[in-house]
Each structure stands twice: as structure tokens, then as C-alpha cells.
Motif scaffolding. Sequence first.
Motif, PDB file in Angstrom:
ATOM      1  N   VAL A   3       0.839  -1.203   0.000  1.00 55.89           N
ATOM      2  CA  VAL A   3       0.000   0.000   0.000  1.00 55.89           C
ATOM      3  C   VAL A   3       0.873   1.251   0.000  1.00 55.89           C
ATOM      4  O   VAL A   3       0.609   2.220  -0.729  1.00 55.89           O
ATOM      5  N   ILE A   4       1.923   1.244   0.829  1.00 55.24           N
ATOM      6  CA  ILE A   4       2.840   2.385   0.865  1.00 55.24           C
ATOM      7  C   ILE A   4       3.514   2.581  -0.489  1.00 55.24           C
ATOM      8  O   ILE A   4       3.615   3.698  -1.003  1.00 55.24           O
ATOM      9  N   MET A   5       3.975   1.493  -1.092  1.00 54.22           N
ATOM     10  CA  MET A   5       4.618   1.607  -2.400  1.00 54.22           C
ATOM     11  C   MET A   5       3.616   1.984  -3.484  1.00 54.22           C
ATOM     12  O   MET A   5       3.924   2.776  -4.390  1.00 54.22           O
ATOM     13  N   GLY A   6       2.413   1.435  -3.419  1.00 55.41           N
ATOM     14  CA  GLY A   6       1.403   1.781  -4.412  1.00 55.41           C
ATOM     15  C   GLY A   6       1.060   3.252  -4.385  1.00 55.41           C
ATOM     16  O   GLY A   6       1.013   3.922  -5.430  1.00 55.41           O
ATOM     17  N   SER A   7       0.831   3.788  -3.171  1.00 57.58           N
ATOM     18  CA  SER A   7       0.517   5.218  -3.067  1.00 57.58           C
ATOM     19  C   SER A   7       1.727   6.077  -3.405  1.00 57.58           C
ATOM     20  O   SER A   7       1.599   7.153  -3.999  1.00 57.58           O
ATOM     21  N   GLY A   8       2.927   5.600  -3.057  1.00 60.01           N
ATOM     22  CA  GLY A   8       4.134   6.356  -3.376  1.00 60.01           C
ATOM     23  C   GLY A   8       4.381   6.444  -4.869  1.00 60.01           C
ATOM     24  O   GLY A   8       4.689   7.523  -5.402  1.00 60.01           O
ATOM     25  N   VAL A   9       4.212   5.320  -5.572  1.00 59.33           N
ATOM     26  CA  VAL A   9       4.425   5.337  -7.018  1.00 59.33           C
ATOM     27  C   VAL A   9       3.282   6.080  -7.716  1.00 59.33           C
ATOM     28  O   VAL A   9       3.485   6.718  -8.753  1.00 59.33           O
ATOM     29  N   SER A  10       2.072   6.037  -7.137  1.00 63.73           N
ATOM     30  CA  SER A  10       0.973   6.849  -7.673  1.00 63.73           C
ATOM     31  C   SER A  10       1.325   8.324  -7.620  1.00 63.73           C
ATOM     32  O   SER A  10       1.020   9.094  -8.539  1.00 63.73           O
ATOM     33  N   PRO A  66     -11.252  -5.159   2.672  1.00 61.71           N
ATOM     34  CA  PRO A  66     -10.186  -4.298   2.156  1.00 61.71           C
ATOM     35  C   PRO A  66      -9.595  -4.785   0.834  1.00 61.71           C
ATOM     36  O   PRO A  66      -8.996  -4.008   0.101  1.00 61.71           O
ATOM     37  N   ARG A  67      -9.777  -6.080   0.526  1.00 63.45           N
ATOM     38  CA  ARG A  67      -9.270  -6.577  -0.756  1.00 63.45           C
ATOM     39  C   ARG A  67      -9.955  -5.906  -1.922  1.00 63.45           C
ATOM     40  O   ARG A  67      -9.328  -5.624  -2.953  1.00 63.45           O
ATOM     41  N   ARG A  68     -11.231  -5.615  -1.781  1.00 68.22           N
ATOM     42  CA  ARG A  68     -11.960  -4.945  -2.861  1.00 68.22           C
ATOM     43  C   ARG A  68     -11.466  -3.521  -3.060  1.00 68.22           C
ATOM     44  O   ARG A  68     -11.497  -2.994  -4.168  1.00 68.22           O
ATOM     45  N   ILE A  69     -11.007  -2.904  -1.980  1.00 69.02           N
ATOM     46  CA  ILE A  69     -10.497  -1.536  -2.086  1.00 69.02           C
ATOM     47  C   ILE A  69      -9.208  -1.513  -2.899  1.00 69.02           C
ATOM     48  O   ILE A  69      -9.049  -0.688  -3.813  1.00 69.02           O
ATOM     49  N   VAL A  70      -8.279  -2.415  -2.607  1.00 64.66           N
ATOM     50  CA  VAL A  70      -7.009  -2.395  -3.342  1.00 64.66           C
ATOM     51  C   VAL A  70      -7.191  -2.865  -4.788  1.00 64.66           C
ATOM     52  O   VAL A  70      -6.498  -2.397  -5.691  1.00 64.66           O
ATOM     53  N   TYR A  71      -8.132  -3.779  -5.026  1.00 67.78           N
ATOM     54  CA  TYR A  71      -8.427  -4.160  -6.407  1.00 67.78           C
ATOM     55  C   TYR A  71      -8.960  -2.957  -7.193  1.00 67.78           C
ATOM     56  O   TYR A  71      -8.600  -2.741  -8.358  1.00 67.78           O
ATOM     57  N   LEU A  72      -9.832  -2.187  -6.557  1.00 67.84           N
ATOM     58  CA  LEU A  72     -10.378  -0.993  -7.207  1.00 67.84           C
ATOM     59  C   LEU A  72      -9.278   0.010  -7.516  1.00 67.84           C
ATOM     60  O   LEU A  72      -9.213   0.571  -8.625  1.00 67.84           O
ATOM     61  N   LEU A  73      -8.391   0.248  -6.544  1.00 67.70           N
ATOM     62  CA  LEU A  73      -7.291   1.195  -6.754  1.00 67.70           C
ATOM     63  C   LEU A  73      -6.393   0.742  -7.898  1.00 67.70           C
ATOM     64  O   LEU A  73      -5.983   1.552  -8.743  1.00 67.70           O
ATOM     65  N   GLY A  74      -6.078  -0.546  -7.938  1.00 67.91           N
ATOM     66  CA  GLY A  74      -5.226  -1.057  -8.996  1.00 67.91           C
ATOM     67  C   GLY A  74      -5.856  -0.914 -10.367  1.00 67.91           C
ATOM     68  O   GLY A  74      -5.200  -0.504 -11.337  1.00 67.91           O
ATOM     69  N   TYR A 115      -0.860  -2.288  -5.751  1.00 67.78           N
ATOM     70  CA  TYR A 115      -2.208  -2.400  -5.185  1.00 67.78           C
ATOM     71  C   TYR A 115      -2.732  -3.831  -5.311  1.00 67.78           C
ATOM     72  O   TYR A 115      -3.290  -4.386  -4.359  1.00 67.78           O
ATOM     73  N   PHE A 116      -2.544  -4.437  -6.480  1.00 66.76           N
ATOM     74  CA  PHE A 116      -2.998  -5.809  -6.663  1.00 66.76           C
ATOM     75  C   PHE A 116      -2.254  -6.770  -5.733  1.00 66.76           C
ATOM     76  O   PHE A 116      -2.844  -7.703  -5.174  1.00 66.76           O
ATOM     77  N   ALA A 117      -0.956  -6.520  -5.529  1.00 68.64           N
ATOM     78  CA  ALA A 117      -0.152  -7.395  -4.672  1.00 68.64           C
ATOM     79  C   ALA A 117      -0.586  -7.315  -3.212  1.00 68.64           C
ATOM     80  O   ALA A 117      -0.474  -8.297  -2.457  1.00 68.64           O
ATOM     81  N   ALA A 118      -1.088  -6.140  -2.784  1.00 66.58           N
ATOM     82  CA  ALA A 118      -1.503  -5.972  -1.387  1.00 66.58           C
ATOM     83  C   ALA A 118      -2.676  -6.869  -1.025  1.00 66.58           C
ATOM     84  O   ALA A 118      -2.855  -7.231   0.145  1.00 66.58           O
ATOM     85  N   ALA A 119      -3.484  -7.234  -2.007  1.00 70.14           N
ATOM     86  CA  ALA A 119      -4.705  -8.012  -1.732  1.00 70.14           C
ATOM     87  C   ALA A 119      -4.409  -9.372  -1.122  1.00 70.14           C
ATOM     88  O   ALA A 119      -5.253  -9.944  -0.413  1.00 70.14           O
ATOM     89  N   ARG A 120      -3.221  -9.906  -1.360  1.00 66.24           N
ATOM     90  CA  ARG A 120      -2.914 -11.267  -0.920  1.00 66.24           C
ATOM     91  C   ARG A 120      -2.923 -11.410   0.600  1.00 66.24           C
ATOM     92  O   ARG A 120      -3.313 -12.453   1.124  1.00 66.24           O
TER      93      ARG A 120
END
Length: 433
Positions: A231-238, A295-303, A415-420
Amino acid sequence: MASVIAAGAERDTTFKLRWYVLFITMLVYTINIADRYVMSTVLEPIRLELKLTDGGIAFLTGVSLALFYVTMGIPLSWVADRYNRKNLLAASIAAWSVMTTMCGLSRGYSQLLLARMGVGIGEAGGTPACNAIIGDYFPADRRPMAMTIFALGAPIGAWLGADMAGAVAHAYGWRAAFLVLGVPGVVLALIVYFTVKEPKRGQLDAKSDAAAPTLKESLKFIWSQKAAFHVIMGSGVSALWGWGLMWFTPTFIQRTYHLDVGSAGAIVGPIHLVMGISASLLTAWLLARPAFVDPRRIVYLLGAVTAVTTVPSIIAYYTHSLPLATAMWWIFIPAIYFYIGPAFALGQNLAPPRMRAMFTAIALLVANVFNLIVAPQVVGWMSDYFAGPGGADAASLRTALLILAPTGFWAAFHYFAAARTIVADQERAVGHV
């Protein structure tokens, strides 16, 4: 009967208080983004006045702020996790607002450089304290919605920093743009100090740690939370992708389409305001649905949103047509707001109560290294590298921005990786999903 009425009145007061605090913290974030974004709006006038290269103006305006922002973020968040967050927030707002005003009063390179450093120090204490306060006013299942409302400050602030500040800069010069944004921040600091109540830490969580962990313990826990890392890396790269592109977009418009600073701001400003707010409100509405308790649906949506909108971000800087580029910005720019609230909220839910400010600071450190150091400096250097004998121009800046644009796909991967592991990691941090 009297006790029932009293309990109802207390709940009503708590409801009003939490939404008042959320509104005030949103205003804080608005001023924060406006004070930061105004610099990108007036980048080209400053560069021309001070006779700098693209790499030189990137260091003066972005890197100088970020170096102190990321340096002070960790120690100020350590303070926020242990002491009164409201007082720290008020002091931080006052500091960065005064230094924003000093940017407008500067008369040369050295004075502007020092003022930008001061803005970075002040801003370092703002967002982590806001996040930690909101986290103790809203329960875990409502934090994604609350943090998305908080994130409305980003599009409103960007609009103020682009459209309004651009118009002021065109009419009165670039220094005036800093003055009209710096002074209101001091007033807001007083409002925070006298009207916001410091909440009890962890009062709405199933797990509430009594003792504040050390920095080492916080970092070790974060590293053990695989979902938190992604999540930190996803938001950082975003931030690298979206806000990195936005940093040079007003300059790109001015050079490519031969517009003045006010006209360039008028193109992107309304997009930030209308689509940024729309994207944030849509996110808040979606995350309030029962389906997004998972929360998995949230990170899937973000991705998914990030991956899809990366395509128009590439087209916007590839085309030579201003109408087509503008249409692509109307699609791409909302995506840089869509992720902010959910990413902040996921961070709050992946951290124990006394690590929340530190989690936010680490996420902001990554994001701001990417978007205030790496993006502007590397884009500036690349623009200078691809430039001809006459120096950086529209073509060289276009090439540099096109190299940056595909990084949106990188953010989507995280974001997709965070879902696991995000369900188990959230249960470990706050005791429930």
C-alpha cells in the motif's frame, strides 16, 4: 429516562464533533496542497526570472522542500504518536503558512530557497497529525470514507494553487500568488488550536496499545505487514506518476501551446476542482457501501483505476493537439485523487493506534521522495539532456514526461499485490476487519 436522553445527546455531540474535526482537517489539507501546488503553477516565470535550467528550477522549488519534508517527517511523527497531536498540527500549519508568505516576499534565489526549506519543515508535521486524529474519531470500517472526505482537500487545494493562483500571478506577478495563500493558513492554525479536541488514542479499536513503541519497533512491524509495504509503495508510485506529471504540466502547457501562466492555470484548475472533487466523492460513496468492508476490494479498485487511467496520461503528453490533451487530462487527473483517501485509510487500519502517525509519515516519506525529489529532478535533468543548444524547450520536456507517464502501471501492480495478505494484516493491527 434521563440517562437515555443524556446518552443520546452525547452520541449526537460526538457525531457533530467528529464531522467538525473532519471538515477542519480537510481545510488543513487544502491549504497544504495549495501552498505546494502554487509553485508548479508559477514554475516557468520563476525559472525565467532567475535564469535557471529545468534541472535547476526543479531543485529550487521541489527538492529543497522535499529534503526537509522527508527529514523532519519521521521525528515529528514520533512526537505525534506520543504527545498532543492537535498542538503539533496547529504549530505546523502556522510554520508552513508563514514560510509560504516568505516565498512571496523573497527577492532572490537564496531567500526563495530558504523559504521553501521552511515550508517543507512545517508541512512535515501536518498530514501525519491529521491522519492520526481522524483515526481516533472514526471506527475502522468508516475510516476509508472519512479519509476520502479528508482527501477532498487535495483537488480543492490544487484548484486554488492552479486556477486562482495562476490568475493572481498573471495580474500581479508570481510573488503575489504566495501571499494570498500564506496568510489564511495562519488563521486556520488558530482555529485548530482553539476548537479541535485531542481524542483519546485507540478509543475505537478492538486493540489499543498502552505504550508508544520505539521507532525500531514501528519499522519492524511495518516491514512485517506485507500489505502495508505494498500500500505504501502503491501510493508512493501513484504520487510519482500522477503528481510528478502534474508538477511540470503548467510549464508544459505554457511552452507547447504558447499560453501565459494564467491561461495555463485556467486549463488544469477546473479539472482539479470538478473532477478531483467528483472522484473523491465517488470514492467516498463507493467505500461506504457494505461490499467495501472487505479491504481486498479496495485495493483491487485502486489497482484497476490506476492501470486504466495510465493510458490517457500517456496520450496527454504525446499529442500535439490541445483539445485532445485537455480531454485526456479530464480523464487522467481524477485518478491522482482517487487513491489518496483509500490509501490513507488502509494505512490507518494496518497500523496499531500508537503507530498511525509514524505509518503516515513513512508513507508520505516514500510518496514525497518520489513526487518531490525523484519526479521533478529527474524530469528536469532529462529535459535538459534532451534539449538542443538553445536549452530546454517544449520538445525536450515532452520527451521527459512521456518517460515518466507509464509508471502508473507500476503503482497498479503494488495495489494488486496488497490483496494477498491485507485481511490478515489488518486483523493483526486493529483486531478486526
